[in-house]
Enzyme design. Structure first.
Site, PDB file in Angstrom:
ATOM      1  N   CYS A   1       0.805  -1.233   0.000  1.00  0.00           N
ATOM      2  CA  CYS A   1       0.000   0.000   0.000  1.00  0.00           C
ATOM      3  C   CYS A   1       0.834   1.277   0.000  1.00  0.00           C
ATOM      4  CB  CYS A   1      -0.941  -0.006   1.196  1.00  0.00           C
ATOM      5  SG  CYS A   1      -1.913  -1.511   1.311  1.00  0.00           S
TER       6      CYS A   1
ATOM      7  N   HIS B   1      -3.404   7.890   5.710  1.00  0.00           N
ATOM      8  CA  HIS B   1      -3.548   6.558   5.118  1.00  0.00           C
ATOM      9  C   HIS B   1      -4.983   6.086   5.369  1.00  0.00           C
ATOM     10  CE1 HIS B   1      -2.123   2.996   3.226  1.00  0.00           C
ATOM     11  NE2 HIS B   1      -2.402   2.230   4.265  1.00  0.00           N
TER      12      HIS B   1
ATOM     13  N   GLU C   1      -2.301   5.347  13.324  1.00  0.00           N
ATOM     14  CA  GLU C   1      -1.942   6.542  12.569  1.00  0.00           C
ATOM     15  C   GLU C   1      -2.177   7.805  13.386  1.00  0.00           C
ATOM     16  OE1 GLU C   1      -2.336   8.428   8.099  1.00  0.00           O
ATOM     17  OE2 GLU C   1      -3.779   6.887   8.718  1.00  0.00           O
TER      18      GLU C   1
ATOM     19  N   LYS D   1      -9.957   7.751   1.216  1.00  0.00           N
ATOM     20  CA  LYS D   1     -10.348   6.359   0.981  1.00  0.00           C
ATOM     21  C   LYS D   1     -11.829   6.149   1.281  1.00  0.00           C
ATOM     22  CE  LYS D   1      -5.906   4.001   1.732  1.00  0.00           C
ATOM     23  NZ  LYS D   1      -5.028   5.168   1.994  1.00  0.00           N
TER      24      LYS D   1
ATOM     25  N   HIS E   1      -9.702   1.902  -1.126  1.00  0.00           N
ATOM     26  CA  HIS E   1      -8.257   1.702  -0.970  1.00  0.00           C
ATOM     27  C   HIS E   1      -7.698   1.102  -2.248  1.00  0.00           C
ATOM     28  CE1 HIS E   1      -4.401   0.866   0.522  1.00  0.00           C
ATOM     29  NE2 HIS E   1      -4.688   0.377   1.713  1.00  0.00           N
TER      30      HIS E   1
ATOM     31  N   PHE F   1       1.522  -3.050   4.505  1.00  0.00           N
ATOM     32  CA  PHE F   1       1.869  -4.356   5.037  1.00  0.00           C
ATOM     33  C   PHE F   1       3.360  -4.576   4.824  1.00  0.00           C
ATOM     34  CE2 PHE F   1      -2.500  -6.639   4.481  1.00  0.00           C
ATOM     35  CZ  PHE F   1      -2.980  -5.980   5.604  1.00  0.00           C
TER      36      PHE F   1
END
Length: 403
Positions: free
Chosen positions: A162, A294, A305, A326, A331, A390
């Site tokens: 991502c 994010h 976050e 998002k 996403h 990830f």
């Protein structure tokens, strides 16, 4: 060290087929997440996505091109065409040799993988198309952009889940800032909305069945999206000399690794990336007006976050605006940071902050100004764009209002 500016932008995503439509959707707080329309959707438990609807590849490409271009490559070429047209650049002679392309994608040609696995395993075919490998490879989009626009300089693809787009744009920024390239075409794309792509994400149990609600206490997961966004990063003196319109200036970049867990995010790793981007940009926390988060809508990401922003910004954390687009476009995995950079540029150019829609209940662990539900007018001179992936890979870009 040279200054780096953005002179072109292009996109196609669930909110629009170009930048103008996407920014209008941001301003209106419009949701592009809807029912998923793909083969075998009835076998999925997740049936919503930020899908590019009513898309006709034959309107943009001929049959020979379609046989070579996976959907993620098609999206990239459409976005690149818009960005380069806006920049007004023509790549020939020395400029062509000094210009390159760096793009991000996590999965590459996932639709091509899916279709050909079906052909071999489900339908029992013994042959696939001879161009399957060049169609599905992660660098296909970057290579086709380089060929379409005569970009003969540094060209490659970054795949860091991502954070792919932010890592790609960070590398493009470094190429121009160092003087290695005068112009870099950069951004990212993704198209995983096929049966296998969605089924794989279902297995992680991080997906929402009803919507993306970042930072809201009742959030229940992320929603996949698809599309692309591409930008032209250019040496400031080169852009100025040719009288180009400058959309924003890229002033900093940082990347860190959590070195901790393959899927769980780390507050410390994210905070180091945020602080590193501000340090590289030589700005203080009180100068940053907006952060494109994010903001995936998962419990783990959102609280981590917000804690990272609080750590990096200290007592200024409650003054910075933080929103997740998002909630509108989903996403885009490896392409997500690129589409989200559009919101940063809009904040700097137009003084409009894209909202976090779907916000219903305050969460004490996300007690920042998340610009809930409605876009806001505000003067912003510096913006950050966060991407956390990830594998514990973090990438943050810093932008300033056009000089």
């Amino acid at each position: 060290m040279r200054r780096v500016v953005i002179t072109g932008q292009g996109t196609i995503n669930a909110l629009g087929v170009n930048v103008a439509q996407t920014l209008e959707a941001f301003r209106e707080g419009r949701c592009g997440i809807s029912e998923l329309d793909i083969r075998d959707v009835d076998r999925l438990s997740i049936r919503i996505a930020g899908q590019v609807k009513d898309y006709d590849p034959e309107a943009a490409f001929n049959r020979q091109q379609i046989s070579l271009y996976d959907r993620f490559t098609q999206f990239t070429l459409i976005a690149a065409r818009e960005a380069i047209a806006q920049s007004g650049l023509l790549f020939s002679d020395d400029l062509a040799s000094e210009a390159g392309v760096v793009l991000g994608t996590a999965g590459g040609g996932v639709n091509t993988w899916d279709e050909n696995y079906r052909a071999v395993y489900e339908e029992g075919k013994n042959r696939v198309h001879p161009f399957v490998v060049p169609k599905l490879m992660n660098n296909a989009a970057a290579s086709h952009v380089s060929m379409a626009h005569n970009l003969k300089g540094p060209s490659f693809t970054v795949a860091t889940a991502c954070a792919s787009s932010n890592h790609a744009m960070g590398q493009a920024f470094q190429f121009v800032r160092s003087g290695l390239s005068k112009v870099m075409v950069t951004g990212g794309s993704e198209s995983m909305l096929c049966f296998g792509g969605v089924k794989a994400w279902e297995g992680l149990r991080v997906m929402s069945k009803d919507g993306c609600r970042p930072f809201s206490a009742n959030r229940n997961g992320m929603v996949q999206g698809e599309g692309a966004a591409v930008f032209v990063f250019e040496d400031y003196e080169h852009a100025k000399a040719r009288g180009a319109e400058i959309l924003a200036e890229v002033i900093g970049f940082s990347m860190t690794s959590d070195a901790a867990d393959i899927v769980m995010p780390s507050k410390q790793g994210a905070a180091r990336a945020i602080s590193g981007a501000m340090r590289d940009a030589r700005v203080n926390p009180d100068e940053v007006g907006y952060i494109n988060a994010h903001g995936t809508g998962t419990a783990a990401n959102d609280k981590t976050e917000c804690a990272a922003v609080a750590d990096a910004f200290g007592h200024h954390a409650d003054k910075v605006m933080l929103s997740s687009t998002k909630s509108m476009h989903g996403h885009l995995i490896g392409g997500t940071g690129a589409v989200e950079l559009l919101a940063c540029i809009m904040a700097l150019r137009d003084g409009i902050i894209a909202p976090t829609i779907g916000y219903e209940e305050p969460d004490p662990e996300c007690a920042l100004d998340v610009v809930p539900n409605t876009a806001r007018e505000a003067e912003v001179s510096v913006a950050l764009s966060n991407a956390f992936a990830f594998g514990g890979l973090n990438a943050v870009l810093a932008l300033r209002k056009a000089p």
